[in-house]
Design a protein around this motif. Structure first.
Motif, PDB file in Angstrom:
ATOM      1  N   CYS A 192      85.461  82.459  55.201  1.00 44.02           N
ATOM      2  CA  CYS A 192      85.288  83.131  53.905  1.00 44.02           C
ATOM      3  C   CYS A 192      85.931  84.513  53.911  1.00 44.02           C
ATOM      4  O   CYS A 192      86.573  84.917  52.938  1.00 44.02           O
ATOM      5  N   LEU A 193      85.764  85.228  55.014  1.00 49.42           N
ATOM      6  CA  LEU A 193      86.379  86.552  55.119  1.00 49.42           C
ATOM      7  C   LEU A 193      87.906  86.448  55.101  1.00 49.42           C
ATOM      8  O   LEU A 193      88.585  87.291  54.503  1.00 49.42           O
ATOM      9  N   THR A 194      88.436  85.419  55.746  1.00 50.08           N
ATOM     10  CA  THR A 194      89.884  85.220  55.747  1.00 50.08           C
ATOM     11  C   THR A 194      90.393  84.969  54.332  1.00 50.08           C
ATOM     12  O   THR A 194      91.383  85.572  53.898  1.00 50.08           O
ATOM     13  N   GLY A 195      89.719  84.074  53.618  1.00 48.26           N
ATOM     14  CA  GLY A 195      90.127  83.796  52.245  1.00 48.26           C
ATOM     15  C   GLY A 195      89.991  85.002  51.337  1.00 48.26           C
ATOM     16  O   GLY A 195      90.870  85.281  50.507  1.00 48.26           O
ATOM     17  N   PHE A 196      88.913  85.743  51.513  1.00 47.83           N
ATOM     18  CA  PHE A 196      88.690  86.924  50.674  1.00 47.83           C
ATOM     19  C   PHE A 196      89.693  88.027  50.976  1.00 47.83           C
ATOM     20  O   PHE A 196      90.201  88.693  50.067  1.00 47.83           O
ATOM     21  N   ALA A 197      90.028  88.226  52.248  1.00 50.61           N
ATOM     22  CA  ALA A 197      90.926  89.314  52.634  1.00 50.61           C
ATOM     23  C   ALA A 197      92.329  89.134  52.077  1.00 50.61           C
ATOM     24  O   ALA A 197      93.079  90.108  51.951  1.00 50.61           O
ATOM     25  N   GLY A 198      92.687  87.911  51.726  1.00 54.71           N
ATOM     26  CA  GLY A 198      93.992  87.683  51.131  1.00 54.71           C
ATOM     27  C   GLY A 198      94.170  88.344  49.778  1.00 54.71           C
ATOM     28  O   GLY A 198      95.298  88.477  49.293  1.00 54.71           O
ATOM     29  N   MET A 199      93.079  88.772  49.167  1.00 60.26           N
ATOM     30  CA  MET A 199      93.158  89.442  47.870  1.00 60.26           C
ATOM     31  C   MET A 199      93.078  90.967  47.983  1.00 60.26           C
ATOM     32  O   MET A 199      93.361  91.677  47.016  1.00 60.26           O
ATOM     33  N   LEU A 200      92.689  91.468  49.136  1.00 57.92           N
ATOM     34  CA  LEU A 200      92.406  92.898  49.273  1.00 57.92           C
ATOM     35  C   LEU A 200      93.577  93.829  48.952  1.00 57.92           C
ATOM     36  O   LEU A 200      93.362  94.879  48.333  1.00 57.92           O
ATOM     37  N   PRO A 201      94.820  93.515  49.355  1.00 56.83           N
ATOM     38  CA  PRO A 201      95.894  94.464  49.061  1.00 56.83           C
ATOM     39  C   PRO A 201      96.098  94.764  47.575  1.00 56.83           C
ATOM     40  O   PRO A 201      96.663  95.801  47.228  1.00 56.83           O
ATOM     41  N   ASP A 202      95.640  93.868  46.706  1.00 56.67           N
ATOM     42  CA  ASP A 202      95.821  94.096  45.269  1.00 56.67           C
ATOM     43  C   ASP A 202      94.746  94.982  44.661  1.00 56.67           C
ATOM     44  O   ASP A 202      94.701  95.153  43.436  1.00 56.67           O
ATOM     45  N   LEU A 203      93.859  95.549  45.483  1.00 53.46           N
ATOM     46  CA  LEU A 203      92.849  96.461  44.956  1.00 53.46           C
ATOM     47  C   LEU A 203      93.479  97.701  44.321  1.00 53.46           C
ATOM     48  O   LEU A 203      92.852  98.365  43.505  1.00 53.46           O
ATOM     49  N   ASP A 204      94.710  98.012  44.710  1.00 54.63           N
ATOM     50  CA  ASP A 204      95.335  99.229  44.192  1.00 54.63           C
ATOM     51  C   ASP A 204      96.044  99.033  42.865  1.00 54.63           C
ATOM     52  O   ASP A 204      96.570  99.989  42.294  1.00 54.63           O
ATOM     53  N   SER A 205      96.086  97.796  42.344  1.00 56.28           N
ATOM     54  CA  SER A 205      96.831  97.568  41.115  1.00 56.28           C
ATOM     55  C   SER A 205      96.086  98.089  39.890  1.00 56.28           C
ATOM     56  O   SER A 205      96.698  98.551  38.930  1.00 56.28           O
ATOM     57  N   GLN A 206      94.728  97.993  39.918  1.00 52.05           N
ATOM     58  CA  GLN A 206      93.893  98.567  38.869  1.00 52.05           C
ATOM     59  C   GLN A 206      94.146  97.976  37.489  1.00 52.05           C
ATOM     60  O   GLN A 206      93.835  98.589  36.477  1.00 52.05           O
ATOM     61  N   THR A 207      94.751  96.805  37.405  1.00 53.85           N
ATOM     62  CA  THR A 207      95.011  96.192  36.106  1.00 53.85           C
ATOM     63  C   THR A 207      94.625  94.727  36.150  1.00 53.85           C
ATOM     64  O   THR A 207      94.827  94.049  37.159  1.00 53.85           O
ATOM     65  N   GLY A 208      94.093  94.248  35.026  1.00 55.17           N
ATOM     66  CA  GLY A 208      93.844  92.829  34.881  1.00 55.17           C
ATOM     67  C   GLY A 208      92.487  92.383  35.390  1.00 55.17           C
ATOM     68  O   GLY A 208      91.832  93.043  36.175  1.00 55.17           O
ATOM     69  N   ARG A 209      92.092  91.206  34.931  1.00 53.87           N
ATOM     70  CA  ARG A 209      90.811  90.634  35.308  1.00 53.87           C
ATOM     71  C   ARG A 209      90.714  90.311  36.792  1.00 53.87           C
ATOM     72  O   ARG A 209      89.653  90.536  37.395  1.00 53.87           O
ATOM     73  N   PRO A 210      91.764  89.759  37.439  1.00 54.95           N
ATOM     74  CA  PRO A 210      91.652  89.466  38.873  1.00 54.95           C
ATOM     75  C   PRO A 210      91.254  90.671  39.709  1.00 54.95           C
ATOM     76  O   PRO A 210      90.473  90.545  40.656  1.00 54.95           O
ATOM     77  N   VAL A 211      91.783  91.856  39.372  1.00 54.84           N
ATOM     78  CA  VAL A 211      91.444  93.047  40.147  1.00 54.84           C
ATOM     79  C   VAL A 211      89.978  93.399  39.985  1.00 54.84           C
ATOM     80  O   VAL A 211      89.304  93.785  40.944  1.00 54.84           O
ATOM     81  N   ARG A 212      89.461  93.268  38.776  1.00 55.23           N
ATOM     82  CA  ARG A 212      88.036  93.531  38.555  1.00 55.23           C
ATOM     83  C   ARG A 212      87.187  92.543  39.351  1.00 55.23           C
ATOM     84  O   ARG A 212      86.134  92.901  39.882  1.00 55.23           O
ATOM     85  N   GLU A 213      87.634  91.304  39.431  1.00 53.78           N
ATOM     86  CA  GLU A 213      86.900  90.306  40.207  1.00 53.78           C
ATOM     87  C   GLU A 213      86.932  90.654  41.691  1.00 53.78           C
ATOM     88  O   GLU A 213      85.930  90.492  42.403  1.00 53.78           O
ATOM     89  N   ILE A 214      88.096  91.142  42.173  1.00 53.92           N
ATOM     90  CA  ILE A 214      88.208  91.516  43.580  1.00 53.92           C
ATOM     91  C   ILE A 214      87.261  92.661  43.898  1.00 53.92           C
ATOM     92  O   ILE A 214      86.587  92.664  44.933  1.00 53.92           O
ATOM     93  N   PHE A 215      87.188  93.658  43.013  1.00 52.32           N
ATOM     94  CA  PHE A 215      86.281  94.774  43.247  1.00 52.32           C
ATOM     95  C   PHE A 215      84.835  94.308  43.257  1.00 52.32           C
ATOM     96  O   PHE A 215      84.030  94.754  44.079  1.00 52.32           O
TER      97      PHE A 215
END
Length: 234
Positions: free
Chosen positions: A38-61
């Motif tokens: 689960c951590l491996t799958g989740f970490a694949g989204m972490l670099p996009d935390l800096d984009s600050q735009t769109g619904r996916p980023v809010r979900e990542i946060f």
């Protein structure tokens, strides 16, 4: 760069493979393997935390704010001393990450900056190692490596998608080289990233028992000296 769905799909598949391999081939429990996956799958989204735009980023946060306190639950119990205090610390951690970190990144982060870098990958893995409190160093390394694999898959995909193929001709986009990097365009961001990396590396070495904390070393030496004064060496 690869889109959000591609990153989630690839890191999710890596997470499944990593979790299964950890459980069946490496002797970890199914629960430990599932958590590492689960951590491996989740970490694949972490670099996009800096984009600050769109619904996916809010979900990542939202996922980050919820997952970090759960990952650190044993450590919070250790710090708090009882379940109620640990629950309070977990709630405060959620609020700080979900709203405080989101606001701060919106002010200082630049998309495809140092969040997309090798130092950021190491920082994420070290944070996982420190957050997951366990008497087994190998288990903590399993979690940290899972985060590194997932995070790294994001960087690799972004580099792959920065290459355009036109028949037999290869053309690099302007984003080529902006993910798998060691330094960004801002010296302030570089200094901040490497300062944090060095601090976390020291904390990992101390927490993992490789190094003794300076204060503890002095205390131990002082105690040894006091004992020798009472019981002289023969």
């Amino acid at each position: 760069m690869a889109d959000y769905r591609t990153h989630v799909t690839v890191s999710g598949c890596l997470g499944v493979g990593y979790g299964v391999a950890a459980s069946w081939a490496c002797g970890f429990t199914p629960v430990q393997g599932a958590l590492a996956g689960c951590l491996t799958g989740f970490a694949g989204m972490l670099p996009d935390l800096d984009s600050q735009t769109g619904r996916p980023v809010r979900e990542i946060f939202g996922l980050t704010a919820a997952l970090v306190p759960m990952l650190a639950l044993r450590r919070l119990l250790h710090w708090g001393g009882d379940l109620e205090t640990a629950m309070l610390l977990a709630t405060l951690m959620y609020v700080v990450i979900r709203y405080g970190a989101g606001w701060l990144l919106g002010k200082v982060a630049v998309h495809r900056g140092m969040f997309h870098s090798i130092p950021a990958l190491l920082i994420a893995a070290e944070l996982a190692f420190l957050a997951y409190h366990s008497p087994s160093i190998i288990t903590r390394l399993l979690m940290a490596l899972g985060v590194a694999i997932g995070f790294g898959s994001h960087l690799v995909l972004d580099e792959i998608y920065s290459v355009e193929w036109s028949g037999i001709r290869v053309k690099l986009k302007s984003s080529a080289g902006s993910a798998m990097k060691f330094f960004g365009g801002s010296w302030l961001a570089n200094i901040a990233a490497y300062t944090l990396l060095l601090a976390l590396s020291y904390a990992v070495l101390v927490d993992g028992g490789v190094l003794r904390h300076f204060g503890k070393a002095k205390e131990s030496d002082a105690l040894k000296h006091a004992v020798e004064q009472v019981i002289p060496r023969r």
